[in-house]
Enzyme design. Structure first.
Site, PDB file in Angstrom:
ATOM      1  CG  ASP A 241       7.256 -28.168 -27.945  1.00  0.00           C
ATOM      2  OD1 ASP A 241       7.516 -28.044 -29.158  1.00  0.00           O
ATOM      3  OD2 ASP A 241       7.130 -29.267 -27.371  1.00  0.00           O
TER       4      ASP A 241
ATOM      5  CE  LYS B 242       7.642   8.263  -4.280  1.00  0.00           C
ATOM      6  NZ  LYS B 242       6.642   7.331  -4.855  1.00  0.00           N
TER       7      LYS B 242
ATOM      8  N   GLY C 294      21.842  24.722 -25.322  1.00  0.00           N
ATOM      9  CA  GLY C 294      21.883  25.887 -24.455  1.00  0.00           C
ATOM     10  C   GLY C 294      22.589  25.604 -23.145  1.00  0.00           C
TER      11      GLY C 294
ATOM     12  CB  ALA D 282      15.271  27.509 -16.274  1.00  0.00           C
TER      13      ALA D 282
END
Length: 807
Positions: free
Chosen positions: A45, A227, A679, A751
């Site tokens: 159940d 972490k 990129g 970047a």
């Protein structure tokens, strides 16, 4: 009519021991149980807490962990909440006569609206039991109007908990009392959980601590763990155990009592395990853990080290050996359950950190693979945070002018030498209940003077207290004199008394070493030092970058406007310091706006005009990362992203072919996609979604699809982040599809050397491409119209899921 009317009508209160009181809803996560019922026909159940009752199904053959098995589940009447833990004998002549065994117990989390799912006939949910875990589906079978029963199918979904040993054959005793059917029928005494530990309980031990550093370590002799945002927990198994101690040796076994039965099941004669206690049942974050402590659960335990086992001291063994022994000890615990082994990624730390931060994680803990276990803080374990979080002492508060608020802000300090160093204030992150609790705790600690040296200006109107309360603070950075910026209160750290002298976190230094240069206006924004070179290899300046974002804005804004953003800032240019930023702070330009996000304490950044992109360039933003949702409905994603990340040595042709493979597989499910070269070296495969599915559903589909491809073509794909498993393969990164996760925006500059640009393409244009970094700020604008993707209308993910599952 009461939802329990049918239940009561079928039972005689005077004749059966079954509960009749309605009971009280849970304070925290929704509860779940499964009972093995030896009635006329043996069945199981299923009970799911919802709206003050237990939704109930009778599963005729019991649950199966094989997704190919579809087990019949007959919907039965709603049961009262106390039935969740019922175990005993229902007498003959009563409805359901027979012996009831409490077979599993835990919590559950619906992934979609429950009432809608019950009406539609498809309920998808996550189980967090001691025996059943992971994702499940209940699907109603279409029947005839004359059918008396409402028949459903209970099906295990594909995830880490699938394909495990048959739970029906494996578990034949009560999860609560350890008794079998015969013992329950005889009303025998409960059987104590776990082994009868023959060895002594390990002594309290000082844990090994990680040193906070700014950059991940280099080299291949490191393991990188996610972490974890919880309480350090040392688990002691042995005579008198299990015992759970904090990092300071406090016995908190009672506080985390729901974990004890699962820990007691571990097959050890004695052990000392190091790990982290976290919020359970899918909740995440330190605030969720504090709420779980208040509610009495649920909890989870992530184990990451093994100090002692069966009377043997393992501290002098290398970390890799200790982890291998720990993995063997945890071999039989259910995947995705209460106890888990931490994930350890070998190899490059920068890659691991970037992936974790992009997925919305807290950071990583890097550990030397060959390190021994030494108490205290050393250099062999290092933690690197995405968002900085540290515990600070509260040394005072300022009075609030708002009615009902006992204080406006808290003053913070950190240990320095024999005293304390002032670290600024925190004025956000408090709920009404938290403020009342803090005020009560601070009242008896009042003192006349400050524990740290604080300027006269900052001391005005302050009530000083003893530095006895430690607060977990999230912050973006520190000023040159150590003051926290954009601080947000996360919770009290009762497990951390003020330490003697830990090292202060390394501050983020932001220095513009270039000269003043010239200033110019672009899109109405004043760009200072416009001649400062940002990309030395190609000579692109700050002014060039701002001009590019103004020119590309009509193409870029349809992708990134009104979305929560994360920013990569390079205040010193490509060769200097760079950092990832999720939240705005003081001094942010007005063109960059903020928006609240449900469930998050700090507002997110967004832009909706070219001036916002240009204002970002003025403050050093190079990369714009977008979430998969718009700010008006942050709970409903409208895009799905698969990031194809190739192993070193694989050429672009292999990545392009993989993207086309995903395109074809998704198209067959009714999901059109478009590609974007990033990129760098990878390709994003993107689908536009109708805003009908929840984040959990989108994430689950992405994960399932990625793992399905990896299982079908294991020599080509991998769906886990481990760099060791990625050799010669393409990582299908599905982790972009989470509420706080981001992906690089189309047309954003990267970047990286060359001022490369992430470029969306048509599939026809991709077929002609030879690299993922062919576009930069000099050619992106002119090339974009010729290679633009052909975007189809958004699709319903639910329809795609039905096509995938055949439901």
């Amino acid at each position: 009519m009461s939802r329990l009317a049918t239940y009561h009508a079928k039972r005689d209160r005077a004749a059966t021991p079954e509960p009749f009181d309605a009971g009280a809803p849970s304070a925290g996560a929704l509860r779940y149980s499964m009972q093995n019922h030896d009635a006329t026909r043996l069945h199981w159940d299923l009970r799911l807490e919802w709206d003050g009752v237990l939704l109930s199904w009778a599963v005729t053959r019991g649950p199966s962990l094989d997704p190919a098995d579809k087990r019949l589940a007959v919907r039965t009447e709603d049961h009262p909440l106390p039935y969740l833990t019922f175990e005993g004998v229902i007498p003959k002549g009563q409805y359901g006569a027979g012996t009831v065994m409490l077979w599993d117990l835990g919590h559950w989390r619906p992934l979609d609206d429950v009432e809608y799912g019950l009406g539609k006939g498809h309920l998808r949910f996550q189980l967090y039991g001691r025996r059943l875990t992971g994702l499940w589906d209940l699907v109603r079978i279409k029947g005839k109007p004359s059918d008396r029963a409402e028949n459903w199918l209970m099906v295990k979904a594909e995830d880490a908990a699938a394909h495990q040993p048959d739970p029906v054959a494996r578990y034949t005793t009560s999860i609560g009392t350890g008794r079998d059917f015969a013992a329950i029928a005889a009303d025998a005494a409960p059987v104590p959980p776990g082994p009868a530990y023959p060895l002594a309980l390990p002594k309290p031990a000082e844990p090994m601590l990680a040193k906070l550093v700014s950059d991940p370590p280099e080299g291949d002799d490191w393991l990188h763990e996610l972490k974890i945002d919880g309480y350090r927990g040392m688990v002691h198994l042995g005579r008198g155990g299990p015992v759970i101690r904090t990092r300071n040796g406090l016995d908190w076994t009672d506080r985390f009592a729901p974990l004890v039965p699962a820990l007691a099941d571990l097959p050890a004669r004695s052990a000392l395990i190091d790990g982290e206690i976290v919020a359970g049942a899918g909740a995440q974050g330190f605030s969720a853990l504090q709420q779980a402590i208040t509610d009495g659960g649920p909890f989870g335990y992530v184990a990451f080290d093994l100090l002692e086992l069966d009377g043997r001291n393992l501290r002098a063994r290398p970390l890799t050996e200790r982890r291998a022994a720990l993995e063997e000890l945890l071999a039989d615990v259910p995947p995705l359950g209460l106890i888990q082994l931490s994930v350890a990624l070998p190899g490059d730390g920068a890659t691991a950190l970037a992936a974790i931060c992009a997925a919305g994680g807290e950071g990583i803990v890097s550990k030397r693979a060959g390190s021994t276990y030494r108490a205290g803080r050393g250099d062999s374990w290092r933690k690197i945070k995405c968002d900085r979080r540290t515990a600070f002492a509260i040394i005072g508060w300022t009075k609030s002018d708002s009615p009902g608020r006992p204080f406006a802000s808290l003053l913070l300090a950190s240990p320095e030498g024999e005293g304390w160093r002032y670290r600024g204030r925190v004025g956000t992150g408090f709920s009404t209940a938290t403020q009342a609790d803090l005020a009560a705790r601070m009242a008896p600690l009042v003192r006349k003077t400050a524990a740290a040296k604080v300027s006269r200006a900052d001391s005005r109107g302050v009530t000083w207290i003893e530095p006895a309360l430690m607060a977990e603070i999230r912050y973006a950075e520190e000023t040159s004199d150590g003051i926290l910026r954009h601080a947000s209160f996360q919770g009290l750290r009762e497990d951390k008394m003020p330490p003697t002298a830990p090292p202060a976190p390394t501050p983020v230094v932001r220095v513009d070493r270039a000269g003043k240069g010239d200033s110019r206006k672009i899109a109405g924004v004043t760009i200072t030092n416009a001649d400062r070179v940002v990309f030395p290899d190609c000579g692109v300046t700050k002014g060039d970058l701002a001009a590019y974002y103004e020119a590309i804005a009509p193409l870029m804004l349809p992708h990134c406007a009104d979305r929560p953003l994360s920013l990569v800032r390079l205040p010193e240019g490509l060769g200097g310091q760079q950092f990832f930023q999720k939240h705005a702070g003081r001094g942010f330009p007005v063109q960059m706006k903020t928006t609240p996000v449900a469930g998050e304490e700090e507002p997110a950044i967004y832009v909706n005009a070219a001036s916002g992109l240009v204002a970002g360039a003025q403050m050093g933003v190079v990369e714009y990362h977008i979430r998969g949702t718009r700010r008006d409905r942050t709970d409903r994603p409208d895009r799905l992203v698969f990031d194809l990340d190739p192993d070193e040595g694989l050429g672009f042709a292999e990545v392009r072919a993989a993207a086309e493979d995903l395109r074809d597989r998704l198209a067959a499910l009714g999901m059109p996609t478009w590609p974007m070269v990033t990129g760098g070296k990878g390709i994003h495969v993107v689908a536009d979604l109708k805003r009908t599915a929840s984040w959990d559903t989108v994430k689950l589909f992405a994960r399932t699809f990625a793992h399905l491809l990896a299982s079908e073509q294991p020599d080509r794909y991998v769906a886990v982040m481990s760099k060791a498993k990625r050799e010669g393969k393409i990582f299908i990164d599905w982790l972009r599809n989470e509420p706080q996760a981001t992906a690089i925006s189309p047309f954003s500059v990267r970047a990286r050397p060359g001022a490369k640009v992430a470029m969306p393409l048509s599939w026809q244009a991709l077929a002609k491409e030879t690299s993922a970094n062919a576009y930069d700020t000099s050619n992106a604008l002119t090339a974009a119209p010729k290679i633009a993707p052909e975007r189809a209308p958004p699709v319903s993910l639910e329809r795609v899921i039905r096509a995938l599952t055949g439901a």
